[in-house]
Structures are given as structure tokens and as C-alpha cells.
Scaffold this motif. Structure first.
Motif, short mmCIF file in Angstrom:
data_model
loop_
_atom_site.label_atom_id
_atom_site.label_comp_id
_atom_site.label_asym_id
_atom_site.label_seq_id
_atom_site.Cartn_x
_atom_site.Cartn_y
_atom_site.Cartn_z
N LEU A 94 -10.68 -3.56 2.42
CA LEU A 94 -11.95 -4.24 2.57
C LEU A 94 -12.09 -4.73 3.99
N ASN A 95 -10.80 -5.30 4.49
CA ASN A 95 -10.85 -5.94 5.83
C ASN A 95 -10.87 -4.96 6.89
N LYS A 96 -10.40 -3.82 6.32
CA LYS A 96 -10.40 -2.86 7.39
C LYS A 96 -11.74 -2.01 7.64
N LYS A 97 -12.40 -1.92 6.35
CA LYS A 97 -13.63 -1.38 6.29
C LYS A 97 -14.86 -2.29 7.31
N THR A 98 -14.77 -3.60 6.96
CA THR A 98 -15.51 -4.49 7.74
C THR A 98 -15.02 -5.02 9.32
N SER A 99 -13.91 -4.06 9.66
CA SER A 99 -13.24 -4.37 10.71
C SER A 99 -12.78 -5.65 10.91
N LYS A 100 -12.78 -6.49 10.19
CA LYS A 100 -12.26 -7.96 10.08
C LYS A 100 -10.97 -7.59 9.73
N THR A 101 -9.99 -7.31 10.72
CA THR A 101 -8.46 -6.79 10.50
C THR A 101 -7.98 -8.34 10.39
N LYS A 125 0.68 -1.38 -0.28
CA LYS A 125 0.00 0.01 0.00
C LYS A 125 0.85 1.21 0.06
N GLU A 126 2.09 0.94 -0.36
CA GLU A 126 2.82 2.31 -0.02
C GLU A 126 2.48 3.47 -1.30
N PRO A 127 2.72 4.74 -0.97
CA PRO A 127 2.98 5.42 0.31
C PRO A 127 1.77 5.06 1.36
N LEU A 128 2.19 4.87 2.46
CA LEU A 128 1.19 4.46 3.45
C LEU A 128 1.37 5.31 4.69
N ARG A 129 0.20 5.94 5.35
CA ARG A 129 0.34 6.65 6.38
C ARG A 129 0.61 5.87 7.44
N GLN A 130 1.34 6.15 8.60
CA GLN A 130 1.53 5.29 9.71
C GLN A 130 0.04 5.10 10.50
N SER A 131 -0.59 6.11 10.56
CA SER A 131 -1.86 5.86 11.25
C SER A 131 -2.60 4.79 10.42
N SER A 132 -2.72 4.68 9.01
CA SER A 132 -3.33 3.73 8.34
C SER A 132 -2.80 2.19 8.74
N LEU A 133 -1.37 2.18 9.10
CA LEU A 133 -0.93 0.80 9.12
C LEU A 133 -1.40 0.32 10.50
N LYS A 134 -1.41 1.31 11.60
CA LYS A 134 -1.78 1.09 12.70
C LYS A 134 -3.45 0.49 12.65
N GLU A 135 -4.06 1.05 11.89
CA GLU A 135 -5.35 0.47 11.64
C GLU A 135 -5.38 -1.06 11.18
N LEU A 136 -4.47 -0.84 10.34
CA LEU A 136 -4.37 -2.43 9.59
C LEU A 136 -3.73 -3.57 10.34
N ARG A 137 -2.86 -3.11 11.28
CA ARG A 137 -1.80 -4.06 11.88
C ARG A 137 -1.90 -4.04 13.41
N GLY A 138 -2.67 -2.92 13.84
CA GLY A 138 -2.45 -2.89 15.38
C GLY A 138 -1.44 -1.91 16.04
N ALA A 139 -1.49 -1.75 17.12
CA ALA A 139 -0.60 -0.77 17.71
C ALA A 139 0.86 -1.43 17.94
N THR A 140 0.93 -2.70 17.53
CA THR A 140 2.43 -3.35 17.71
C THR A 140 3.22 -3.11 16.54
N ALA A 141 2.57 -2.51 15.43
CA ALA A 141 2.98 -2.07 14.25
C ALA A 141 4.18 -1.08 14.46
#
Lengths: 181, 269, 181
Positions: free
Chosen positions: C161-168, C94-110
Motif C-alpha cells: 500500500l505504501n508503495k502504491k500511495t508512494s508514501k514510502t 516479501k520473498e521471493p522479491l524482485r530486486q527492482s521492487s526492493l529498490k522501489e520500496l527502499r530506494g537506491a541505497t538498497a
């Protein structure tokens, strides 16, 4: 999955001359076996029409044949470490440049750099008219490297920078960091 | 064959009804496949001889009657009925149905995911996130190169900038030096400075500098002119002359603050 | 000195995936000629018993064959744990990717993963124009070590899509094991 191919893979990845023993350790085989396979591999390379060869002079290495060295040079203009490169850049920008001025700009280590650059044929060092100090200049070989790859755009840009007012350049420098090295 | 089939159909109807009722009363969720499977096992349907339209019609009808709202179950039952038909046709064509069929497994996966919002993504070439990064096998430990041409050019550009900056600084230093040397002027120097010829040279010099600067700026700070190489006193004297000739205006917001030069309105320099 | 060998030398020296046009510029030949010679070269490599092959998936590159991957891994290990690799995959997709988006996708451990990836020089993190958020990108070093496989566009879309449906992906991570390497 032959031993010969494992050796070939290892040579490719390592990219520098290695001994039979070093290879043997990587591919987990006896040095005698490795040596025999190496010879076989060497023959394979020399018998086929290829730009690559295996050199066995000071250890084994996969390398580009002498005939195709121009391509290597084109892509690897100079094997210079960043500090030496910086010294070269200063000379290129300010040539003809007094050796003493270079020392002022780059410090005493510049003397080692000069030696290396002279040896690589990228600069010349000549006494000035009075015979009092050394004058440094870049060579045609240096210019060749610059022309190569058709990177004339970058070169033109540099020349343009020279002409432009100093104001904008200094401003830019403040905002963007240097990312080279 | 006809009578046979007919008979089976009636059996089937009965069977379905029975099973659906069972399903309804059963607390456990039962999949459509189980219904069909049970029916096939008990011989109520012949898996190799199903009239799929009839089965589903009746099945749907029953579901409506029962006001069953589990669409997923309906969907599954329809799907498996279709699958049975497919098996039947495979047998008729002499295909070994007991061989593993990877595409079919994939098909099943897609069906089970059908309620998910999948938009129009083609899943055929999609691999899992864990597999998307492939390690390159072209990396080498010691590549011959230390520096590329591009890097060389970058370095040159960098030193170009440094060089410019140094040059600018030296220039400023020089003008500062001139300004300081003013303190050391001899009386003779001062007399010479007051000389008409000297003043006229300064005035025309400053006028030229101003013309250039006014091309881009409407308001110029006194120090900018001093950077041009003249000492402060000479510049100031020249400016006073220009102001008195209504060529420029001298503006100062506060005493002892920066002095600005602006173009006299209705007049060019 | 054949064109085919010149191309081979260039590929060997470059060591990264290049286009026909780039090769053509280096060897000073027409792209059509280069392409035809490249195909020939590709055949040569695939027909002989060798640990090396020419890959033409995302540009042309000489590489070690899959079967001898273990030697590459042994000599140049990429030591990234599966969760970190997954974070890297998301950035690459997904680059360029916002750090905040990454957190949404991968959680805080990102955040820990980002630190590790920055340290290894595989990604860069820079402030966006407004200076409000960090933008993550992969580096040339990343391209040197990894390549993306499969329909990456579709996968990137699925991630959204996964992000949208919160099925991360994080959910999936718990259930499925890592199958890479």
C-alpha cells in the motif's frame, strides 16, 4: 537474571568445551564465582530428568547424554569436512576402488582422508588377491548413515541416475552450478 | 433538570455559531476539539452533560450553511464529541477517566489515519518494520555438525554427474583411438574388413544402433554412431550397404560437412 | 530413555525450528505422542530457573531466554546497521522479491544493502527464469539468525500500500529512529 543462568546461556551459545576463565570473561564475573555456579549448574542438570548434561572433563560444555547419542548420530552422520566427504563420495560411487585410482581422482591428500575415514569406520581397506594394491570399500556403518532419516527418496534418485543415459545428466551439469559446500 | 438542559442547549447553539464564525474568520486552522474545548471552558457546554445528537446536528447544519468543505474537521469534531460522551458515561459508571488508557490512544491513531487507504488490514498484530526481525537466541557458535546427511547425498549426486561425464569422455577418447588406429591397418586387416562376414556383422550392428536412435531422433549424425564403439570406416561401409538396400538415406547438405542418416521413407530400418 | 528426553536431545542437536512431524520422524514416534511430550517439556523448561526455553511460535526450538539475549549478541554479533536490517526485513516479508521492487520500496541505497547481505550469506540473488531480473530470497542462515514477528502478512500488505500511495518507508525512516536492539 542470575549468574548461573548467564553461565548456562553462554555454554549453550558457545557449544564447545570452554574453561572457567573464558566463561568468566563472557559473563563478566570472577572465576571463583563462575566455578561455584558451574558446579551448581552441573548438579542441576544431573539431578533432573533430561537428555542434556554438563560435562566438565576437558572444559565445560552442555551436551547430549551418552544414552541419547543415537539421535545425535542420526542428525550428525559424520563430522567430515567437505574435502574428506568428497573422497568418501568417490569411494562410495566407485567401490570397490583401488587406492591408486582414488589418488588419481582426488590427489595425494586422499591418503589423509582415507586414514580419517578408516578411523571413523566408514570405509575398509584391504589388499587385493594379488596382494599388490589396496582396495577401498564402504562399510555397513556408512550404509546405515544413508538409510537414516528415511531419506530413501534421495537414495533412490541416485540409483536411478545410474541407470539413466548419461546425456541428460551431463547437460544438466552444464547449466546448474553446484551449490553444495 | 429539563429546563437546565434546555437552557444549555440554547447556549450551545449560540456558542457554536459564535465559534464557527470565529473559525471561519480565523486564518489558522482550528480543530473541532478546540471548538468544543473552548465552549466547555467558557461554560457554554457542560462536558458532563452533552446531548451529542443535538450538538452534531446543529454543528453540521452550521457547516452546510457556511459551505465549509473541511470534512476532516467535521469528522474530528464528531469524534471528539463522541469521546466526551464516552467520558461522561465512564464517569457515570464510576470509571476513573484520568487513568491512562492505551487502547484509547490506539483508537485515536486509527481515527487520525482514517483518510488513508487502509483496505481491510487488521492492524492489531502489525508491528513496525523495525521490529519485525527478531534475533534468534538459538544460534550456537560451534555446532557439532560439519556435514548433514542431506549434504552427503548432494555430494554423492554431484560426483555421480562428474563420473558420468568422465565415462562419456573416456568413451569418446576410445572411439577416437580406434579411428586413428585405422591408419595403422595392415593389408591383411583391410582384406579381412572387406570380407563378407565382417561386413555383415558391421551392418547388423549398425542397424541395431540405428533402430534405437531412430526411436528418439529422425536424423542422426554419423559421429553418433562412431561413439557407439566402431571405427569410422566400418561404420561408413555398413551405412553404404544399408543405403543400397534402401533401409536408410544418407544426407549431406554440403561437401565435407556433417553426414546425416535418415530413415528411408516408407521403410523402417 | 524416555520419549521426552529423546525429543529434547533432538531439539538440542537440530538447533533450528522444527515441526512436530519432523521430530516424530527423528525419534520414531507418533506425532500425537510427540506433541504431548513436547508440551510437557515446554512446561518443564518454563517452570525451572534456566536460561533456556522451548519456543513454539514457528515450530519448536530450544533457545536462550530473552533476558539473556545480551550473551547471544556478545558471542555471535549480527552487525547490521538499522537501514540494512530494514532492507533485510522487507526481503524477508516479501520473498521471493524482485530486486527492482526492493529498490522501489527502499530506494537506491538498497543496492549497497544487498551487497552486504549477500556477503554475509543472509540472502541469495538469482536471475529469474527469463534471465531478465534478479530475485532475492533469504537463506537458511537467515532463518538460523532471525525470525519474523507479528502479523507479517498484514505488514507485507501495508508495504505494498505504501508503495502504491508512494508514501514510502524511506520517508518514515527519516522521521522515526530505529528502535530495535
Amino acid at each position: 537474571m542470575t549468574l548461573k543462568c548467564r553461565i548456562e546461556a553462554a555454554l549453550f551459545v558457545i557449544g564447545k568445551a570452554v574453561t572457567v576463565e573464558e566463561i568468566a570473561e563472557i559473563v563478566k564475573a570472577k572465576p571463583e564465582e563462575v566455578e561455584s555456579e558451574l558446579l551448581d549448574l552441573l548438579m542441576d542438570y544431573s539431578s533432573r530428568e533430561s537428555a542434556l548434561e554438563i560435562d566438565d572433563e576437558n572444559g565445560y560444555i552442555i551436551q547430549v547424554r551418552e544414552e541419547y547419542k543415537d539421535i545425535v548420530e542420526k542428525l550428525i552422520p559424520v563430522e567430515l569436512k567437505p574435502p574428506v566427504l568428497r573422497t568418501l563420495s568417490v569411494i562410495a560411487l566407485k567401490e570397490p576402488l583401488r587406492q591408486s585410482s582414488l589418488k588419481e581422482l582426488r590427489g595425494a591428500t586422499a591418503y589423509d582422508h582415507i586414514a580419517e575415514l578408516l578411523e571413523k569406520g566408514l570405509i575398509t581397506r584391504k589388499k587385493d588377491k594379488n596382494g599388490r594394491s589396496f582396495i577401498l570399500k564402504t562399510t555397513p556403518k556408512f550404509a546405515e548413515y544413508f538409510k537414516l532419516k528415511g531419506d530413501t527418496k534421495a537414495l533412490a534418485k541416485i540409483l536411478d541416475l545410474n541407470k539413466k543415459t548419461s546425456k541428460t545428466i551431463v547437460e544438466n551439469e552444464e547449466t546448474e552450478g553446484f551449490s553444495g559446500e | 433538570m429539563d429546563s437546565n438542559v434546555l437552557k444549555k442547549r440554547s447556549d450551545l447553539e449560540f456558542g457554536l455559531e459564535e465559534n464557527i464564525n470565529t473559525f471561519q474568520t480565523d486564518d489558522k486552522a482550528v480543530d473541532g476539539i478546540e471548538i468544543l474545548f473552548e465552549m466547555a471552558k467558557s461554560g457554554k457546554i457542560d462536558p458532563w452533560n452533552i446531548d451529542i445528537a443535538d450538538v452534531t446536528d446543529k454543528y453540521l447544519q452550521k457547516l452546510v450553511e457556511l459551505k465549509a468543505n473541511n470534512l476532516k474537521l467535521t469528522g474530528r469534531t464528531l469524534f471528539f464529541a463522541a469521546l466526551l460522551l464516552r467520558l461522561k458515561s465512564d464517569v457515570l459508571e464510576g470509571i476513573n477517566v484520568f487513568e491512562e488508557k492505551p487502547e484509547e490512544a490506539q483508537f485515536l491513531d486509527e481515527i487520525s489515519d482514517f483518510e488513508e487507504d487502509s483496505e481491510s488490514i487488521n492492524y492489531n498484530n502489525v508491528i513496525s518494520l523495525d521490529e519485525v526481525l527478531e534475533r534468534r537466541t538459538s544460534v550456537r557458535l560451534y555446532k557439532n555438525r560439519v556435514v548433514t546427511l542431506e549434504e552427503l547425498v548432494k555430494q554423492l549426486e554431484f560426483y555421480e554427474k562428474i563420473d558420468r561425464r568422465l565415462a562419456l569422455r573416456n568413451k569418446q577418447k576410445k572411439s577416437v583411438g580406434k579411428y586413428r588406429s585405422y591408419e595403422n591397418f595392415t593389408p591383411e586387416d583391410i582384406i579381412n574388413m572387406a570380407h563378407d562376414e565382417y561386413i555383415e556383422t558391421s551392418v547388423s550392428k549398425i542397424q541395431q544402433s540405428l533402430e534405437k536412435l531412430f526411436e528418439t531422433d529422425s536424423k542422426i549424425e554419423l559421429n553418433e554412431l562412431i561413439d557407439a564403439g566402431m571405427d569410422k570406416v566400418s561404420v561408413y561401409i555398413a551405412l553404404l550397404f544399408l543405403a543400397s538396400r534402401s533401409r536408410i538415406d544418407l544426407v549431406q547438405d554440403e561437401f565435407y560437412s556433417d553426414l546425416y542418416i535418415v530413415q528411408e521413407i516408407n521403410n523402417t530400418v
